[in-house]
Design an enzyme around this catalytic site. Structure first.
Site, short mmCIF file in Angstrom:
data_model
loop_
_atom_site.label_atom_id
_atom_site.label_comp_id
_atom_site.label_asym_id
_atom_site.label_seq_id
_atom_site.Cartn_x
_atom_site.Cartn_y
_atom_site.Cartn_z
N GLY A 122 3.38 -3.78 2.89
CA GLY A 122 2.10 -3.83 2.18
C GLY A 122 2.12 -4.58 0.86
N CYS A 176 -20.77 -17.75 19.23
CA CYS A 176 -22.16 -17.30 19.29
C CYS A 176 -22.26 -15.92 18.66
CB CYS A 176 -22.64 -17.27 20.73
SG CYS A 176 -22.65 -18.91 21.42
N TYR A 228 -1.65 -12.15 10.43
CA TYR A 228 -2.83 -11.54 11.03
C TYR A 228 -3.92 -12.54 11.39
CZ TYR A 228 -0.35 -7.57 9.08
OH TYR A 228 0.63 -6.66 8.77
N ARG A 245 -10.62 -12.25 10.22
CA ARG A 245 -10.47 -11.36 9.07
C ARG A 245 -11.67 -11.32 8.14
NH1 ARG A 245 -6.77 -11.88 5.62
NH2 ARG A 245 -6.51 -9.67 5.22
N TYR A 287 -13.32 -7.66 7.68
CA TYR A 287 -13.41 -6.98 6.38
C TYR A 287 -13.55 -7.93 5.20
CZ TYR A 287 -8.37 -6.95 7.74
OH TYR A 287 -7.13 -7.25 8.24
N GLU A 298 9.44 -2.85 4.78
CA GLU A 298 8.90 -3.50 5.97
C GLU A 298 7.82 -4.52 5.65
OE1 GLU A 298 7.34 0.11 7.84
OE2 GLU A 298 9.05 0.09 9.19
N PRO A 299 8.14 -5.61 4.96
CA PRO A 299 7.12 -6.60 4.66
C PRO A 299 6.68 -7.36 5.92
CG PRO A 299 9.28 -7.43 4.01
CD PRO A 299 9.48 -6.00 4.47
N GLY A 300 5.39 -7.55 6.06
CA GLY A 300 4.87 -8.36 7.15
C GLY A 300 4.16 -9.57 6.57
C1 PLP Z 1 1.43 -3.28 9.17
C2 PLP Z 1 2.61 -2.53 8.76
C3 PLP Z 1 3.53 -3.08 7.87
C4 PLP Z 1 3.34 -4.41 7.22
O1 PLP Z 1 2.27 -4.44 6.36
P1 PLP Z 1 2.00 -5.78 5.51
O2 PLP Z 1 0.78 -5.49 4.74
O3 PLP Z 1 1.79 -6.88 6.51
O4 PLP Z 1 3.21 -5.99 4.69
C5 PLP Z 1 4.67 -2.34 7.60
N1 PLP Z 1 4.88 -1.14 8.14
C6 PLP Z 1 4.01 -0.57 8.99
C7 PLP Z 1 4.29 0.74 9.57
C8 PLP Z 1 2.83 -1.24 9.32
O5 PLP Z 1 1.97 -0.67 10.15
#
Ligand code: PLP
Length: 436
Positions: free
Chosen positions: A252, A365, A395, A334, A338, A294-296
């Protein structure tokens, strides 16, 4: 004057064209067609290494990075993660299948989801997924049953809801007590599921997980979560006598989408959280667990860019100017979902002044098919121009759809001055391929 863009990997050249990773975006659009997703591999690797270095600085070998692969999931991404030697998060059978197909060692995978189906659970076990992040008791019983059938001991983490609001978009806030994710501390369910997990013989409880939300720019929120998780762990230790080997603090980390938004310095950010973790556990006199982040989004977002060709430019005098592009909510949902912010640039007119207000819209459409409202573009914008939407690495491809039977764009990876197709463009026949 050298122009500044929202991320260092974005520049412009002498032709007045936008560049990503030093490569001319207009040239790439000609070569691969539009709409087009670009992904700067050098930037992805740089980000991973920033995270790895940051956790190593404060936690030594006690820190692990797991890439949350739902942000951008396709085989080449898993190969990059494999070569960088990081863990991954997966959330579905499809992601597990993709990672397995790419040769990713799944003992380094954490399997999330608030509703893992029986099939998902069996599939994940058959593929040797290292850790299940268990959301609730119902799921725990299925995991126990399936592990028993296979005569294995499945390692798990328990997803705990710490009961805080990360003050981000409602739709991506996950840490509140009434969240659909996890077992809450406040309701006693977190403690109850701990006891249950410890009593099952085919389950090995490795520790706890929490994830408080997305687009977090403030370390205080993380430190609050650390405090709550550590107090919970202390309580469990005192009452049940269990101490976790692993504490996963989720992802996050905030990403800059607009020039007005701050840049999160990952080194500083992780250092503040990591030092806080060490202090809190020391004060409580609990052995420091292995810490996972857990960075995404923050690994892939600013490595990505979506490139479109302008079609109709429609001016509604005294109201709004529409710049229509050859993609839309099918490749970037996105804003529709939101009202997410993005920076848009006309890639072939980077030196022109942006003085015309406009809404950049897609070709679906659906009136809500908007990439971004209230942007400014050069007044000369016209059919055939190339528009770039920045920071679309997370995303976007992973949320893409075939609404209106629009084929999904390809993903082209840029690396050290070269480019290669990681996901090819969908064809009309791909779109009909499942139809009887
Ligand atoms: C989506 C998610 C992440 C990554 O979140 P980001 O905002 O993309 O960093 C990490 N852990 C869990 C469990 C998630 O569901």
């Amino acid at each position: 004057m050298k122009k500044e863009f929202i991320c260092e990997n974005i520049t412009s050249n002498g032709d007045g064209h936008l560049c990503l990773g030093g490569q001319d975006v207009v040239t790439l659009a000609e070569k691969y067609g539009t709409p087009l997703y670009l992904m700067d591999e050098d930037r992805i690797r740089e980000r991973i290494n920033t995270f790895k270095g940051a956790v190593h600085n404060c936690l030594g070998d006690n820190g692990i990075i797991a890439y949350a692969s739902k942000a951008a999931s396709f085989k080449e991404m898993y190969r990059i993660m494999k070569s960088e030697n990081v863990f991954i998060d997966v959330v579905s059978g499809g992601e597990i299948y993709t990672a397995a197909n790419a040769g990713f060692p799944l003992e380094k995978a954490l399997f999330h989801s608030n509703n893992k189906t029986d099939d998902d659970i069996a599939f994940a076990m058959d593929n040797g997924v290292g850790f299940f992040v268990v959301d609730n008791e119902e799921e725990l019983f299925v995991i126990e049953r399936e592990a028993g059938k296979r005569n294995i001991t499945q390692k798990i983490l328990l997803r705990i809801t710490p009961g805080i609001d990360s003050h981000t978009f409602e739709a991506v806030s996950t840490g509140k007590v009434d969240s659909k994710f996890g077992s809450a501390i406040e309701t006693g369910q977190a403690k109850a599921i701990t006891k249950t997990a410890l009593s099952r013989k085919n389950i090995a409880l490795s520790g706890y997980h929490c994830h408080i939300g997305s687009q977090i720019f403030d370390t205080d929120v993380f430190c609050k979560a650390v405090r709550i998780m550590a107090d919970f762990i202390a309580d469990i230790s005192n009452t049940i006598g269990y101490t976790p080997e692993i504490l996963d603090m989720g992802g996050g980390f905030g990403v800059r989408y607009l020039p007005s938004e701050p840049i999160v310095d990952i080194n500083k950010f992780i250092s503040v959280i990591g030092e806080n973790i060490k202090k809190v556990f020391k004060d409580l006199d609990i052995k420091l667990p292995t810490i996972i982040f857990e960075p995404g989004r923050s690994i892939v977002a600013d490595a990505g860019m979506t490139v479109y060709t302008v079609g109709t430019v429609k001016k509604v005098p005294d109201f709004v100017n529409y710049v229509s592009v050859d993609g839309g909510m099918t490749d970037n949902v996105r804003y529709a979902m939101y009202k997410a912010n993005y920076t848009l640039l006309v890639a072939n007119k980077i030196d022109e002044i942006c003085d015309m207000p406009a809404s950049v819209v897609g070709r679906c459409c659906e009136s809500g098919d908007i990439i971004q409202e209230n942007v400014t573009v050069p007044a000369s914008v016209k059919r055939g121009d190339i528009v770039a939407c920045l920071t679309t690495g997370a995303y976007n491809y992973s949320m893409a759809s075939n609404y209106n039977r629009i084929p999904r764009p390809p993903v082209v990876i840029l690396n050290k001055g070269g480019s290669r197709i990681a996901v090819r463009r969908e064809t009309f026949s791909d779109i009909c391929s499942l139809d009887e």
